[in-house]
Design a protein around this motif. Structure first.
Motif, PDB file in Angstrom:
ATOM      1  N   LEU A  35     -45.205 -35.543 -19.948  1.00 42.66           N
ATOM      2  CA  LEU A  35     -45.198 -34.198 -19.022  1.00 42.66           C
ATOM      3  C   LEU A  35     -44.054 -34.328 -17.838  1.00 42.66           C
ATOM      4  O   LEU A  35     -43.833 -33.036 -17.596  1.00 42.66           O
ATOM      5  N   TYR A  36     -43.462 -35.260 -17.684  1.00 45.19           N
ATOM      6  CA  TYR A  36     -42.408 -35.171 -16.719  1.00 45.19           C
ATOM      7  C   TYR A  36     -41.132 -34.322 -17.543  1.00 45.19           C
ATOM      8  O   TYR A  36     -40.498 -33.757 -16.580  1.00 45.19           O
ATOM      9  N   ASP A  37     -41.096 -34.436 -18.632  1.00 45.32           N
ATOM     10  CA  ASP A  37     -40.205 -33.318 -19.402  1.00 45.32           C
ATOM     11  C   ASP A  37     -40.193 -32.091 -19.172  1.00 45.32           C
ATOM     12  O   ASP A  37     -39.318 -31.431 -18.832  1.00 45.32           O
ATOM     13  N   VAL A  38     -41.522 -31.724 -19.310  1.00 47.64           N
ATOM     14  CA  VAL A  38     -42.014 -30.221 -19.059  1.00 47.64           C
ATOM     15  C   VAL A  38     -41.855 -29.806 -17.432  1.00 47.64           C
ATOM     16  O   VAL A  38     -41.364 -28.871 -17.198  1.00 47.64           O
ATOM     17  N   LEU A  39     -42.098 -30.863 -16.635  1.00 47.86           N
ATOM     18  CA  LEU A  39     -41.803 -30.605 -15.225  1.00 47.86           C
ATOM     19  C   LEU A  39     -40.519 -30.558 -15.050  1.00 47.86           C
ATOM     20  O   LEU A  39     -40.095 -29.323 -14.149  1.00 47.86           O
ATOM     21  N   ASN A  40     -39.736 -31.310 -15.289  1.00 51.52           N
ATOM     22  CA  ASN A  40     -38.035 -30.868 -15.274  1.00 51.52           C
ATOM     23  C   ASN A  40     -37.778 -29.699 -15.823  1.00 51.52           C
ATOM     24  O   ASN A  40     -36.646 -29.134 -15.193  1.00 51.52           O
ATOM     25  N   LEU A  41     -38.118 -29.134 -16.915  1.00 47.51           N
ATOM     26  CA  LEU A  41     -37.669 -28.062 -17.338  1.00 47.51           C
ATOM     27  C   LEU A  41     -37.937 -26.857 -16.463  1.00 47.51           C
ATOM     28  O   LEU A  41     -37.279 -25.886 -16.067  1.00 47.51           O
ATOM     29  N   HIS A  88     -34.121 -23.541 -22.447  1.00 51.52           N
ATOM     30  CA  HIS A  88     -33.374 -22.845 -21.181  1.00 51.52           C
ATOM     31  C   HIS A  88     -34.330 -22.559 -20.244  1.00 51.52           C
ATOM     32  O   HIS A  88     -34.148 -22.327 -19.030  1.00 51.52           O
ATOM     33  N   SER A  89     -35.689 -22.342 -20.437  1.00 52.54           N
ATOM     34  CA  SER A  89     -36.640 -21.874 -19.362  1.00 52.54           C
ATOM     35  C   SER A  89     -38.148 -22.191 -19.738  1.00 52.54           C
ATOM     36  O   SER A  89     -38.212 -22.609 -21.134  1.00 52.54           O
ATOM     37  N   ILE A  90     -39.036 -22.195 -18.906  1.00 54.37           N
ATOM     38  CA  ILE A  90     -40.415 -22.565 -19.352  1.00 54.37           C
ATOM     39  C   ILE A  90     -40.959 -21.450 -20.240  1.00 54.37           C
ATOM     40  O   ILE A  90     -41.863 -21.781 -20.960  1.00 54.37           O
ATOM     41  N   GLU A  91     -40.502 -20.204 -19.944  1.00 52.25           N
ATOM     42  CA  GLU A  91     -40.771 -18.921 -20.792  1.00 52.25           C
ATOM     43  C   GLU A  91     -40.374 -19.278 -22.338  1.00 52.25           C
ATOM     44  O   GLU A  91     -41.345 -18.852 -23.368  1.00 52.25           O
ATOM     45  N   GLN A  92     -39.226 -19.814 -22.614  1.00 52.55           N
ATOM     46  CA  GLN A  92     -38.920 -20.216 -23.891  1.00 52.55           C
ATOM     47  C   GLN A  92     -39.721 -21.405 -24.505  1.00 52.55           C
ATOM     48  O   GLN A  92     -40.198 -20.981 -25.595  1.00 52.55           O
TER      49      GLN A  92
END
Length: 602
Positions: free
Chosen positions: A346-352, A369-373
């Motif tokens: 979850l921390y990897d997703v948070l850092n993104l 490159h982004s949460i949208e990607q």
């Protein structure tokens, strides 16, 4: 043991048997009593679905002094025949999407994103094949397992690459070039047509067996007994089939539950009756509850959710925001709730999400490159667990580390589980458990949602909707006494009972009466509701975001980027810019970072 007439009939039966046993009916006890009445020199194999069921059965066998009963899982049998004898090694953590791109050297287009999508579907097709009875990967049509239109389109356009990659991936395991998976050695075991030298074979939790497991079982010459609950099949995502409907054995039933009172049994009957919307001919067994309720003492309380997302949100509300408990326990490893099955944190997703890409450890997330990607990747792969993480990150952002720290500080060890003020669990982790009182999170399917679907829609997605009903049934039948349930989940004409406590629910208004498959069956956690707090209701799913932010997923153009730059320089808030563009605040923040507006304009 004083067996019921149904139990006595089973215990005294001969030949192959298929037993449909409702929740709390003592199915394991019944088949072990069956084993106890066989000759003492009879060789008996008890096949458990998973390790926890195996451990429970071993304990009961020891208590009954059943030394002639050998307890195994299908995987433990396969391990001894394939891994030990064949000198294979096992990859216990599984292969991540990034691993597969490296192993197969995927270079489909030169675009890492496409290669990751290919690797994700190669992993899923490999699992599909290993859990099937097919002789070759080419005998299967993987696209039939998908529901998301975007994922289906991608797979259709790249099917040859996915199929070829799957065969190469499995061949590397076969040739010992890479470690094999648990599914691989089970499949290899099934393909060897093993002969199990036993007089009786008892298969528990049979409703969750994969076709490969069932094939091994059915080919044995021993007297075969399969037991389970057709309404507790909740592992279709692991390619389980409802084996109880597929074995050509005489059928027996266990319809009396010793776990819960009549009121809970009636509620379970009402929920299972929703299946008539899928199949008009559906006629479930009538469940009878005879659980003792004279002692109103509540020793164990559990909060059960359909999804990890729903459970974490409720835990945050209950433990962090409302401060309602100081000693809590999560079924299973608490850390597993912050990791996806493929190991993504979850921390990897948070850092993104917050733009700290240098801190990301997961190789797949690091390429985004982004949460949208990442959300685009999720839609193309139907990666449910990653979708859960994105929703949590979008809701709580940089507060997540502090929130999780507080939750973990209040979490007690397994040895002290009985002292917990409340136990948190998803349905899957609570299966086989029972508690004095159960509180359901409002992220389950409701009859109202089912009714809104067209007949064509119900027919196309009948299996998934059936499983969603099963999940609610499993959840409510974990209780021994009291059930706290959102009123929207109660069947019509539910009678008042001192054991059923309806919970008021605030239902967000919709722009129209339409309902999507994602909202109904929980794909990508799109039917999860926010915690019941005083703050404004938020949309947690991609689908809800699209409804409340109509332009949320339109591509950014140079014109829109210029407009965003002007508004940013004018000092407009992220919230007001999100409203202006019809996008989420997360999308606005992500674009601001992408354009480096903060660095350029302060």
């Amino acid at each position: 043991m004083n067996p019921t007439p149904e139990q006595s009939t089973i215990i005294n039966s001969t030949g192959d048997l298929c037993i449909n046993a409702i929740a709390g009916s003592g199915k394991t006890t019944t088949i072990l009593q069956y084993a106890a009445t066989r000759p003492s020199n009879a060789k008996i194999l008890y096949i458990a679905y998973n390790k926890s069921v195996k451990t429970e059965a071993q304990h009961k066998c020891k208590k009954l002094d059943l030394s002639n009963v050998r307890v195994e899982t299908a995987h433990s049998l396969a391990y001894k025949h394939i891994i030990r004898k064949g000198n294979y090694s096992v990859n216990k953590r599984g292969y991540k999407t990034f691993d597969i791109t490296q192993i197969l050297e995927l270079r489909a287009t030169g675009d890492p994103f496409v290669n990751f999508l290919l690797a994700n579907h190669i992993a899923k097709l490999a699992n599909y094949f290993c859990n099937s009875t097919a002789l070759k990967v080419q005998d299967l049509d993987y696209s039939t397992t998908l529901t998301d239109k975007k994922a289906k389109t991608f797979v259709k356009n790249h099917y040859q690459l996915i199929e070829r990659g799957t065969r190469e991936f499995l061949a590397k395991m076969e040739n010992r070039e890479i470690e094999c998976t648990h599914d691989f050695y089970l499949k290899k075991f099934q393909l060897t047509n093993p002969v199990l030298n036993f007089d009786y074979i008892l298969f528990d939790e049979g409703q969750d067996a994969s076709p490969a497991m069932l094939d091994i079982f059915l080919k044995q010459k021993a007297a075969k007994i399969i037991v389970g609950d057709i309404h507790q099949q909740i592992y279709a995502w692991r390619f389980a089939v409802n084996s109880l409907n597929q074995v050509p054995f005489p059928n027996y039933n266990l319809t009396t539950s010793f776990r819960f009172p009549p009121a809970i049994a009636n509620l379970a009957n009402g929920i299972l009756s929703w299946k008539k919307h899928i199949d008009e001919k559906h006629s479930p067994l009538l469940i009878k509850g005879i659980g003792k309720t004279t002692d109103n003492k509540i020793s164990s309380k559990a909060i059960i959710a359909r999804t990890n997302l729903g459970l974490l949100l409720k835990a945050i509300e209950y433990v962090v925001e409302s401060k309602k408990a100081e000693k809590i326990y999560f079924e299973g490893n608490i850390n597993s709730y912050t990791y996806a099955e493929n190991g993504t944190s979850l921390y990897d997703v948070l850092n993104l999400y917050i733009g700290k890409r240098n801190l990301i450890k997961d190789s797949l997330i690091k390429t985004m490159h982004s949460i949208e990607q990442l959300e685009n990747y999720i839609e193309n792969t139907e990666d449910v667990q990653l979708a859960m993480m994105v929703k949590i990150v979008q809701e709580y952002g940089q507060k997540i580390p502090v929130i999780l720290k507080e939750i973990k500080e209040k979490h007690i060890s397994t040895d002290d589980k009985e002292t917990a003020e409340v136990i948190f669990s998803t349905v899957h982790r609570s299966k086989g458990m029972e508690y004095d009182a159960v509180y359901l999170v409002n992220d389950f399917i409701s009859e109202e949602k089912i009714k809104k679907l067209s007949k064509e829609f119900l027919k196309e997605h009948s299996a998934k909707i059936n499983e969603e009903i099963n999940l609610l049934y499993v959840a409510i039948t974990r209780t021994k006494k009291h059930l706290f349930i959102p009123e929207t989940l109660l069947p019509e004409n539910t009678k008042k009972s001192p054991y059923i406590h309806p919970l008021k629910v605030e239902v967000p208004a919709k722009e129209n009466g339409e309902i999507t498959i994602e909202e109904v069956i929980g794909i990508m956690t799109k039917n999860s509701n926010p915690p019941n707090t005083n703050k404004k209701t938020k949309a947690y799913s991609v689908e809800e975001k699209r409804k409340s932010h109509k332009d949320a997923y339109k591509p950014w153009t140079p014109v829109l980027d210029d407009e965003l730059t002007v508004l940013y320089c004018e000092g407009n808030s992220v919230k007001s810019m999100a409203v202006h563009f019809g996008r989420t605040q997360g999308a606005i923040r992500s674009r601001i970072k992408k354009l480096e507006l903060k660095e350029l304009y302060g």
